[in-house]
Design an enzyme around this catalytic site. Sequence first.
Site, short mmCIF file in Angstrom:
data_model
loop_
_atom_site.label_atom_id
_atom_site.label_comp_id
_atom_site.label_asym_id
_atom_site.label_seq_id
_atom_site.Cartn_x
_atom_site.Cartn_y
_atom_site.Cartn_z
N ARG A 174 -18.23 0.40 5.28
CA ARG A 174 -19.37 -0.20 4.59
C ARG A 174 -20.11 -1.17 5.50
NH1 ARG A 174 -19.71 -4.94 2.01
NH2 ARG A 174 -17.46 -5.26 2.23
N HIS B 123 -1.40 -5.38 2.35
CA HIS B 123 -2.59 -6.22 2.34
C HIS B 123 -2.21 -7.60 1.80
CE1 HIS B 123 -5.85 -3.01 2.71
NE2 HIS B 123 -6.25 -4.00 3.48
N GLU C 60 0.83 -1.21 0.00
CA GLU C 60 0.00 0.00 0.00
C GLU C 60 0.86 1.27 0.00
OE1 GLU C 60 -2.99 -0.09 -0.63
OE2 GLU C 60 -3.61 -2.13 -0.12
N CYS D 137 -8.13 -1.36 8.21
CA CYS D 137 -6.76 -1.43 7.69
C CYS D 137 -6.21 -0.04 7.40
CB CYS D 137 -6.73 -2.29 6.43
SG CYS D 137 -6.92 -4.06 6.73
#
Length: 214
Positions: free
Chosen positions: A97, A173, A87, A150
């Site tokens: 979400r 990830h 990342e 995360c």
Amino acid sequence: MNAKRHSKRKVLLTGFGPFGDAPRNPSLEAVRALDGREVAGHVLVARELPVEFGVARDALRRAMREVRPRLVLCTGLAATRTAVSLERVAINVDDARIPDNAGRQPVDVPVVRGGPAAYFSTLPLKSMLRALQAEGIPAEVSQTAGTFVCNHVFYGLMHQLRNRGGIRGGFVHVPPVDGDGPFTPALLERALGLCIKVALRTPVDVPLAAGAVD
């Protein structure tokens, strides 16, 4: 022997505990498998973070005070990805979400009020990518860590390191290790170990082609 090991420089590795009804989390299993190993004169120290907004960031802060690392690599599961995702950017927003393990579901809330919009990883991502691909390990540079826990931890880490130039940090990830994908626990463990080795031995990153967009 214990005193000698205690005096060595350390790398802090974090993985998340199980999320929802899942019995395990491959990010935690991978970093636990690396716990206690030595890489480039550094001892690897693994810690578990809960999948909870706020609590995870506080746990990371405590671990950093305890371990006093020279390098920090946080990891988390990306259930829909098929490669190790290095990342690049952490953004200052929690926008869940679904609820976390404590039922929290923040929407459009800053990770750190008054903090900058984003931070970049300080790990040598392109060098790590090249090393992984040279070993035949599926890998990519990702431009977004999402807006769930995360990213929350990634942003919190980089905010904590903002005035500590001697410590590098970032987030990776990991893909699932079940099903039809190429990853096994052993391969994931090897991938993270290689990332750490490259990060410790690469003071200046190499320019390569752009990474993934997701």
